[in-house]
Design a protein around this motif. Sequence first.
Motif, PDB file in Angstrom:
ATOM      1  N   LEU A 147      11.586  15.195   6.531  1.00  0.00           N
ATOM      2  CA  LEU A 147      11.404  13.989   5.720  1.00  0.00           C
ATOM      3  C   LEU A 147      10.161  13.239   6.176  1.00  0.00           C
ATOM      4  CD1 LEU A 147      15.094  12.779   5.449  1.00  0.00           C
ATOM      5  CD2 LEU A 147      13.664  13.666   3.604  1.00  0.00           C
ATOM      6  N   LEU A 148       9.350  12.801   5.206  1.00  0.00           N
ATOM      7  CA  LEU A 148       8.074  12.161   5.501  1.00  0.00           C
ATOM      8  C   LEU A 148       8.049  10.669   5.215  1.00  0.00           C
ATOM      9  CD1 LEU A 148       5.786  14.884   3.852  1.00  0.00           C
ATOM     10  CD2 LEU A 148       6.441  14.674   6.271  1.00  0.00           C
ATOM     11  N   VAL A 149       8.997  10.184   4.397  1.00  0.00           N
ATOM     12  CA  VAL A 149       8.968   8.797   3.954  1.00  0.00           C
ATOM     13  C   VAL A 149      10.380   8.273   3.698  1.00  0.00           C
ATOM     14  CG1 VAL A 149       8.660   9.447   1.521  1.00  0.00           C
ATOM     15  CG2 VAL A 149       7.861   7.201   2.304  1.00  0.00           C
ATOM     16  N   GLU A 150      10.564   7.002   3.982  1.00  0.00           N
ATOM     17  CA  GLU A 150      11.806   6.297   3.652  1.00  0.00           C
ATOM     18  C   GLU A 150      11.396   4.950   3.081  1.00  0.00           C
ATOM     19  OE1 GLU A 150      15.744   4.372   5.860  1.00  0.00           O
ATOM     20  OE2 GLU A 150      14.556   5.865   6.908  1.00  0.00           O
ATOM     21  N   ILE A 151      12.117   4.488   2.065  1.00  0.00           N
ATOM     22  CA  ILE A 151      11.791   3.212   1.422  1.00  0.00           C
ATOM     23  C   ILE A 151      13.077   2.426   1.192  1.00  0.00           C
ATOM     24  CG2 ILE A 151      10.808   2.083  -0.628  1.00  0.00           C
ATOM     25  CD1 ILE A 151       9.065   4.598  -1.026  1.00  0.00           C
ATOM     26  N   ASP A 152      13.033   1.112   1.521  1.00  0.00           N
ATOM     27  CA  ASP A 152      14.129   0.236   1.140  1.00  0.00           C
ATOM     28  C   ASP A 152      13.558  -0.910   0.323  1.00  0.00           C
ATOM     29  OD1 ASP A 152      13.915  -2.357   2.800  1.00  0.00           O
ATOM     30  OD2 ASP A 152      13.902  -0.873   4.404  1.00  0.00           O
ATOM     31  N   ALA A 153      14.415  -1.632  -0.368  1.00  0.00           N
ATOM     32  CA  ALA A 153      13.952  -2.683  -1.263  1.00  0.00           C
ATOM     33  C   ALA A 153      14.905  -3.875  -1.261  1.00  0.00           C
ATOM     34  CB  ALA A 153      13.841  -2.145  -2.696  1.00  0.00           C
ATOM     35  N   LEU A 154      14.333  -5.037  -1.502  1.00  0.00           N
ATOM     36  CA  LEU A 154      15.103  -6.264  -1.670  1.00  0.00           C
ATOM     37  C   LEU A 154      14.795  -6.814  -3.054  1.00  0.00           C
ATOM     38  CD1 LEU A 154      16.909  -8.520  -0.501  1.00  0.00           C
ATOM     39  CD2 LEU A 154      14.802  -9.637   0.266  1.00  0.00           C
ATOM     40  N   ALA A 155      15.840  -7.020  -3.844  1.00  0.00           N
ATOM     41  CA  ALA A 155      15.668  -7.528  -5.205  1.00  0.00           C
ATOM     42  C   ALA A 155      16.422  -8.844  -5.366  1.00  0.00           C
ATOM     43  CB  ALA A 155      16.200  -6.509  -6.216  1.00  0.00           C
ATOM     44  N   VAL A 156      15.843  -9.726  -6.177  1.00  0.00           N
ATOM     45  CA  VAL A 156      16.484 -10.982  -6.531  1.00  0.00           C
ATOM     46  C   VAL A 156      16.599 -10.985  -8.052  1.00  0.00           C
ATOM     47  CG1 VAL A 156      16.355 -13.497  -6.453  1.00  0.00           C
ATOM     48  CG2 VAL A 156      15.481 -12.141  -4.528  1.00  0.00           C
ATOM     49  N   TYR A 165       8.503   3.394   5.317  1.00  0.00           N
ATOM     50  CA  TYR A 165       8.421   3.978   6.652  1.00  0.00           C
ATOM     51  C   TYR A 165       7.856   5.388   6.523  1.00  0.00           C
ATOM     52  CZ  TYR A 165      11.692   0.164   7.242  1.00  0.00           C
ATOM     53  OH  TYR A 165      12.286  -1.072   7.209  1.00  0.00           O
ATOM     54  N   LEU A 166       6.705   5.612   7.136  1.00  0.00           N
ATOM     55  CA  LEU A 166       6.066   6.921   7.129  1.00  0.00           C
ATOM     56  C   LEU A 166       6.213   7.576   8.491  1.00  0.00           C
ATOM     57  CD1 LEU A 166       2.700   6.029   5.343  1.00  0.00           C
ATOM     58  CD2 LEU A 166       4.625   7.309   4.386  1.00  0.00           C
ATOM     59  N   THR A 167       6.180   8.889   8.522  1.00  0.00           N
ATOM     60  CA  THR A 167       6.267   9.596   9.801  1.00  0.00           C
ATOM     61  C   THR A 167       4.897   9.945  10.367  1.00  0.00           C
ATOM     62  OG1 THR A 167       6.456  11.725   8.686  1.00  0.00           O
ATOM     63  CG2 THR A 167       8.521  10.602   9.263  1.00  0.00           C
ATOM     64  N   ASP A 168       3.828   9.670   9.603  1.00  0.00           N
ATOM     65  CA  ASP A 168       2.490  10.062  10.034  1.00  0.00           C
ATOM     66  C   ASP A 168       1.464   9.052   9.519  1.00  0.00           C
ATOM     67  OD1 ASP A 168       0.002  11.308  10.462  1.00  0.00           O
ATOM     68  OD2 ASP A 168       0.770  13.294   9.938  1.00  0.00           O
ATOM     69  N   THR A 169       0.664   8.495  10.407  1.00  0.00           N
ATOM     70  CA  THR A 169      -0.351   7.514   9.999  1.00  0.00           C
ATOM     71  C   THR A 169      -1.378   8.112   9.044  1.00  0.00           C
ATOM     72  OG1 THR A 169      -1.682   7.994  11.962  1.00  0.00           O
ATOM     73  CG2 THR A 169      -0.161   6.134  12.106  1.00  0.00           C
ATOM     74  N   ALA A 170      -1.560   9.411   9.083  1.00  0.00           N
ATOM     75  CA  ALA A 170      -2.514  10.074   8.194  1.00  0.00           C
ATOM     76  C   ALA A 170      -2.093   9.987   6.723  1.00  0.00           C
ATOM     77  CB  ALA A 170      -2.681  11.538   8.600  1.00  0.00           C
ATOM     78  N   HIS A 171      -0.855   9.577   6.449  1.00  0.00           N
ATOM     79  CA  HIS A 171      -0.350   9.510   5.074  1.00  0.00           C
ATOM     80  C   HIS A 171      -0.577   8.164   4.388  1.00  0.00           C
ATOM     81  CE1 HIS A 171       2.650  12.965   6.039  1.00  0.00           C
ATOM     82  NE2 HIS A 171       1.495  13.420   5.623  1.00  0.00           N
ATOM     83  N   PHE A 172      -1.119   7.165   5.109  1.00  0.00           N
ATOM     84  CA  PHE A 172      -1.280   5.832   4.528  1.00  0.00           C
ATOM     85  C   PHE A 172      -2.091   5.845   3.243  1.00  0.00           C
ATOM     86  CE2 PHE A 172       0.054   4.028   8.634  1.00  0.00           C
ATOM     87  CZ  PHE A 172       0.846   2.987   8.195  1.00  0.00           C
TER      88      PHE A 172
END
Length: 134
Positions: free
Chosen positions: A123-132, A84-91
């Motif tokens: 804050l500029l970014v948030e990341i979550d993850a799913l692991a198996v 999740y980014l807060t700004d499209t310019a960061h892609f």
Amino acid sequence: MTVKIAVHPTGHTTPPAKFSHGVRKGNILQVAGQVGFLPTTDGRPPAIVGPTLREQTLQTLANVKAVLEAGGAGWEDVVMLRVYLTDTAHFAELNTIYDEYFATLQGPPAARTTVYVGLPEGLLVEIDALAVLG
């Protein structure tokens, strides 16, 4: 029935509500959204690693990795990352950082990136993850 286990890595901030940094149930580990906070220091509020996307993304990935490891997993176990980014310019910059960070990963996870405006100020970014696992 498989037991659900809350995962709270050492050095992570205390969640602001009743949730866990990660939850493992059987061979599934869900890492909650992580941000670019530095490891905690007793008696001090959470501190953002720095103002740049690179600093925050690398710290956020380190925080995700800490939850994965506390839950018995690693990057090779991750099947999905949500960014999740807060700004499209960061892609573009995020993709460069991502490619560098995961350059040696055998099987890169699926990923989804979206723009989100609900992160706390700075804050500029948030990341979550799913692991198996296994």
